[in-house]
Design an enzyme around this catalytic site. Sequence first.
Site: not given
Ligand code: 5GP
Length: 114
Positions: A31, A87, A94, A96, A100, A102
């Site tokens: 991440d 998430n 969430q 993205v 996914h 974590h």
């Molecule tokens: P969510 O909030 O949707 O559960 O998690 C999305 C995760 O993607 C976040 O922890 C964020 O830091 C990670 N993330 C967002 N954009 C990028 C990226 O361009 N590269 C990487 N490696 N992680 C990303």
Amino acid sequence: MPEKNIFKKIIDKEIPADILYEDEQCLAFRDVAPQAPIHVLVIPKKEIASMDAIDHEDAELMAHLWLVIRDLARQLELDQGYRVVVNCGEQGGQTVDHLHFHLLGGRMLDWPPG
Ligand code: 5GP
């Protein structure tokens, strides 16, 4: 054509990521904003928007993802324990829209989550 999702761009190697594991079905990478010493995202290559969008036909893929996560946790020596978080949706946090998982570890994790 609609703009590609950020994780789709990582799958297609259009943007860089610190990739720890890859096979024909999934990808695991660190991440970009780690919330723990170890913070890895495990994603299916299949474009599934969220946990809410998985289907019965994805059952084998989901089992595969869990085994990849288990293997990564072993590789990363998370023998003291770890947490796997998905998430889902706005209230789930969430950000993205590509499913996914974590994988978090390397420190004592609080419960309940925020
Ligand atoms: P969510 O909030 O949707 O559960 O998690 C999305 C995760 O993607 C976040 O922890 C964020 O830091 C990670 N993330 C967002 N954009 C990028 C990226 O361009 N590269 C990487 N490696 N992680 C990303």
